[in-house]
Design a protein around this motif. Structure first.
Motif, mmCIF file in Angstrom:
data_model
loop_
_atom_site.group_PDB
_atom_site.id
_atom_site.type_symbol
_atom_site.label_atom_id
_atom_site.label_comp_id
_atom_site.label_asym_id
_atom_site.label_seq_id
_atom_site.Cartn_x
_atom_site.Cartn_y
_atom_site.Cartn_z
ATOM 1 N N ALA A 159 0.821 -1.335 0.069
ATOM 2 C CA ALA A 159 0.087 -0.035 -0.008
ATOM 3 C C ALA A 159 0.959 1.386 0.055
ATOM 4 C CB ALA A 159 -0.954 0.029 1.101
ATOM 5 N N GLY A 160 1.922 1.303 0.777
ATOM 6 C CA GLY A 160 2.716 2.494 0.882
ATOM 7 C C GLY A 160 3.262 2.889 -0.566
ATOM 8 N N ILE A 161 3.809 1.778 -1.093
ATOM 9 C CA ILE A 161 4.654 2.169 -2.514
ATOM 10 C C ILE A 161 3.551 2.206 -3.304
ATOM 11 C CG2 ILE A 161 5.886 0.865 -4.246
ATOM 12 C CD1 ILE A 161 7.397 1.289 -1.489
ATOM 13 N N ALA A 162 2.296 1.746 -3.492
ATOM 14 C CA ALA A 162 1.392 2.271 -4.476
ATOM 15 C C ALA A 162 0.855 3.562 -4.292
ATOM 16 C CB ALA A 162 0.294 0.947 -4.171
ATOM 17 N N HIS A 167 7.239 10.212 0.426
ATOM 18 C CA HIS A 167 7.257 10.528 1.864
ATOM 19 C C HIS A 167 5.955 9.846 2.382
ATOM 20 C CE1 HIS A 167 9.227 14.698 1.785
ATOM 21 N NE2 HIS A 167 10.192 13.548 1.503
ATOM 22 N N THR A 168 4.905 9.589 1.583
ATOM 23 C CA THR A 168 3.964 8.974 2.084
ATOM 24 C C THR A 168 4.145 7.442 2.453
ATOM 25 O OG1 THR A 168 2.298 10.316 0.803
ATOM 26 C CG2 THR A 168 1.708 8.084 1.556
ATOM 27 N N ALA A 169 4.876 7.049 1.481
ATOM 28 C CA ALA A 169 5.316 5.553 1.814
ATOM 29 C C ALA A 169 5.958 5.373 3.174
ATOM 30 C CB ALA A 169 6.210 5.178 0.475
ATOM 31 N N VAL A 170 7.038 6.620 3.247
ATOM 32 C CA VAL A 170 7.964 6.414 4.622
ATOM 33 C C VAL A 170 7.071 6.577 5.577
ATOM 34 C CG1 VAL A 170 9.668 7.319 5.866
ATOM 35 C CG2 VAL A 170 10.290 7.277 3.280
ATOM 36 N N ASP A 171 6.311 7.358 5.679
ATOM 37 C CA ASP A 171 5.231 7.705 6.832
ATOM 38 C C ASP A 171 4.472 6.310 6.900
ATOM 39 O OD1 ASP A 171 6.156 10.132 6.995
ATOM 40 O OD2 ASP A 171 4.506 11.212 5.898
ATOM 41 N N TYR A 172 3.913 5.776 6.113
ATOM 42 C CA TYR A 172 3.107 4.604 6.295
ATOM 43 C C TYR A 172 3.788 3.361 6.873
ATOM 44 C CZ TYR A 172 0.211 0.409 4.681
ATOM 45 O OH TYR A 172 -0.461 -0.631 4.917
ATOM 46 N N TYR A 173 5.151 3.134 6.431
ATOM 47 C CA TYR A 173 5.831 1.984 6.766
ATOM 48 C C TYR A 173 6.558 2.338 8.300
ATOM 49 C CZ TYR A 173 5.155 -0.184 2.227
ATOM 50 O OH TYR A 173 4.621 -0.594 1.142
ATOM 51 N N TYR A 174 6.727 3.473 8.371
ATOM 52 C CA TYR A 174 7.526 3.868 9.679
ATOM 53 C C TYR A 174 6.726 4.663 10.733
ATOM 54 C CZ TYR A 174 11.480 2.151 7.366
ATOM 55 O OH TYR A 174 12.559 1.395 6.630
ATOM 56 N N ASP A 180 -5.192 5.252 2.144
ATOM 57 C CA ASP A 180 -6.644 4.589 1.927
ATOM 58 C C ASP A 180 -7.166 3.683 3.012
ATOM 59 O OD1 ASP A 180 -6.355 5.576 -0.683
ATOM 60 O OD2 ASP A 180 -5.187 3.743 -1.392
ATOM 61 N N GLY A 181 -7.348 4.311 4.415
ATOM 62 C CA GLY A 181 -7.862 3.737 5.329
ATOM 63 C C GLY A 181 -6.997 2.523 5.917
ATOM 64 N N ARG A 182 -5.806 2.179 5.397
ATOM 65 C CA ARG A 182 -5.121 1.099 5.692
ATOM 66 C C ARG A 182 -3.806 1.225 6.711
ATOM 67 N NH1 ARG A 182 -4.543 -4.179 3.467
ATOM 68 N NH2 ARG A 182 -2.801 -5.290 4.006
ATOM 69 N N THR A 183 -3.541 0.649 7.683
ATOM 70 C CA THR A 183 -2.428 0.913 8.611
ATOM 71 C C THR A 183 -1.393 -0.387 8.511
ATOM 72 O OG1 THR A 183 -3.590 2.184 10.319
ATOM 73 C CG2 THR A 183 -1.648 1.512 10.949
ATOM 74 N N PHE A 184 -0.172 0.267 8.610
ATOM 75 C CA PHE A 184 0.822 -1.136 8.221
ATOM 76 C C PHE A 184 0.802 -1.678 9.455
ATOM 77 C CE2 PHE A 184 5.615 -2.260 8.369
ATOM 78 C CZ PHE A 184 5.199 -3.291 7.104
#
Length: 587
Positions: A159-162, A167-174, A180-184
């Motif tokens: 999801a983060g890559i997609a 920055h969104t990807a880093v914020d998602y994984y870290y 899109d309503g999903r949390t890693f």
């Protein structure tokens, strides 16, 4: 779903024996690193009630006339595998076909089915698949290329890559931020991988058979039209597939692996049942168990969880750093010439710090002190990706591609973890001299793409001993296309959870439990084979002449998958050109 329901007679070992599996020396630097702790993740669930889904994939690839879709087919694992995420009862592949060709795969002229290498996902085949389909279309033939994903890739959270934003990807994984309503939920720990203890060579080739039978039910059609092959470890998997029997009765051969294929193809590998030809493909300092313990002890360790069920290492080779490669790809797609802030935007942890030091230290002293660090240099987003995957930078041969060179400022030798020109340089570290920016807090280092190396404005950087770091003949992959394959594929370029059992099975090829899988040994040679080897790849300097291979000069291990359709000499890319030609030949 049981395979081999009853024992067979004496097994025959038809492994190609050009030497035992190479054992790489463990780097002293890696030995001092600590393994980053893993946390668990909830795998994405398969959606929908259909037993098959196919979703078109939008692409910005410059290769015209090729349609891509992601196909998922429900093929549940046997109950004996135990609990696993629902998504892991599905098999997935990327389907590439000519936009002017038939909509049904069965109506294509040929179908190339490719097994990925170690730590590799279906997305890694993107360039070679597109180039091959396009090249065949130029010749008036409509072929398909299926890039397979291993079942264990069901655990990845893309999801983060997609999101398409670094920055969104880093914020998602870290940082726990949603996409899109999903949390890693974190990376999957060994305690959640019990089902992978049984995910070895037997299930891997069974998955390929079941997928082919589901998508192309007519065995006669498969025998006429399907070409089976792979990259790196995928060649060995293809060897076992060719020699396998899938109905439990060796006297009936319509189900035999070799009768599902009209021919074989091997990309910087060989079609065999041994790891002997893949020296340098197996990383050192992983958590692989000692196979000298024997098959039964290793399997008991995997079943109990005493042994790790997924391959990883403290640096570079673990789910977190595989994700970082894709994040760097996102940045290089987003703004290739913009100044990167990824090294400073990433949170500091043991894994990131160790990886950055290993990749961006010019010598042992820099590695030990951590100064200057990668964040002390000004790099474009493209230069960050180049530093992670180019053969003049990354010190692991099986991760190398030839995507150009640093530019924009002074460059110096990277003599860590091996000195340029030393006897350690080949094998694990690759044959090319390594380079690194020389001036921290200085100029903005840019990236010179493969097709601009050797141009009039090229500085022609040289090592301290006078050796040019590179030349136009050794640069073959477009960094923009490499970034796109990393960042924009629905099935990842890399593989976060590689099954340990798949490697231990192959390293224990002479054990009775693995030898029994080679039921039809003649299957390895009964069909024609195309072998394409990277001139500077894993078999460099020891290319077996009996294979009559096509040798792609200047290519590294990944270049056979990622190379641009037109090379610096003005000629068409040789891997895809020969695959298209092979697909056109009567079998």
């Amino acid at each position: 779903m049981a395979w081999f329901p009853r024992p067979y007679g004496p097994a025959m070992d038809t492994s190609r024996s050009r030497g035992t599996t190479a054992k790489t020396l463990r780097s002293a630097a890696l030995a001092v690193l600590l393994t980053a702790g893993a946390i668990t993740v909830t795998a994405p669930e398969a959606r929908g009630e259909s037993a098959r889904t196919e979703t078109p994939v939008a692409s910005t690839s410059p290769v015209a006339g090729v349609a891509e879709s992601v196909v998922r087919v429900k093929v549940p694992l046997p109950a004996s595998f135990g609990d696993r995420p629902a998504a892991c009862d599905w098999l997935s592949y990327l389907r590439y076909r000519s936009t002017d060709g038939p909509a049904a795969s069965a109506d294509a002229d040929r179908i190339l089915v490719a097994q990925p290498g170690i730590l590799e996902g279906a997305g890694a085949f993107d360039s070679v698949a597109r180039n091959t389909v396009a090249r065949a279309a130029e010749q008036g033939r409509h072929i398909e290329f299926w890039a397979l994903d291993r079942r264990s890739n069901c655990l990845e959270d893309h999801a983060g890559i997609a999101s398409g934003d670094e920055h969104t990807a880093v914020d998602y994984y870290y940082r726990g931020k949603q996409v899109d309503g999903r949390t890693f939920a974190g990376y999957v720990g060994n305690d959640r991988l019990g089902w992978m203890a049984k995910l070895g060579i037997e299930q891997t080739v069974r998955d390929q058979y079941d997928l082919l039978a589901a998508e192309l039910p007519d065995q006669g059609l498969r025998k006429r039209k399907v070409l089976c092959g792979g990259h790196s470890l995928g060649g060995v998997i293809t060897g076992y597939f060719a020699a396998a029997d899938f109905d439990g009765d060796p006297a009936t051969t319509t189900d035999a692996g070799y009768n599902q294929c009209a021919g074989y193809f091997a990309l910087d590998t060989t079609v065999s049942t041994t790891l002997g030809d893949l020296s340098g493909s197996m990383p050192g300092d992983t958590n692989l168990p000692d196979v000298g313990l024997g098959y039964g002890v290793v399997q008991a360790g995997l079943d109990s969880g005493v042994l790790p069920r997924s391959l990883s290492a403290p640096v570079l080779l673990n789910p977190e750093t595989m994700t970082l490669l894709a994040i760097a790809g996102v940045g290089a797609v987003q703004d290739p010439g913009g100044e990167a802030d990824l090294p400073s935007y990433l949170p500091v942890n043991t894994n990131n710090e160790a990886t950055n030091r290993f990749l961006f230290s010019k010598d042992t002293a820099t590695f030990l002190t951590g100064s200057p660090a990668v964040k002390d240099f000004r790099l474009t987003n493209a230069a960050v990706l180049g530093a992670l995957l180019d053969d003049n930078s990354v010190p692991l041969a099986f991760l190398q591609s030839s995507v150009g060179f640093f530019d924009g400022g002074p460059i110096t030798d990277k003599n860590f973890p091996a000195a340029n020109g030393s006897s350690q340089q080949p094998g694990l570290f690759g044959v090319e001299y390594k380079a690194i920016p020389a001036q921290p807090h200085g100029p903005l280092y840019t990236w010179r793409n493969y097709d601009r190396v050797g141009a009039a404005d090229d500085s022609g950087y040289k090592s301290a001993d006078g050796t040019p770091f590179t030349n136009a003949g050794k640069e073959v992959t477009d960094i923009g296309e490499l970034a796109r394959s990393l960042a924009q594929q629905p099935l990842d370029f890399t593989e976060q959870y590689f099954p340990t059992k798949l490697v231990t099975d192959l390293e224990l090829a002479t054990s009775p439990q693995v030898k029994r899988l080679v039921v039809h040994p003649d299957g390895l040679t009964v069909n024609p084979t195309l072998t394409v080897l990277a001139g500077d790849g894993l078999l460099a300097g020891r290319i077996p002449p009996d294979l009559h291979p096509v040798v792609a000069d200047g290519y590294q291990h990944l270049d056979v998958l990622t190379a641009a359709p037109v090379q610096n000499n003005g000629r068409p890319e040789p891997t895809s050109t020969n695959l298209a030609r092979f697909a056109a030949e009567p079998k």
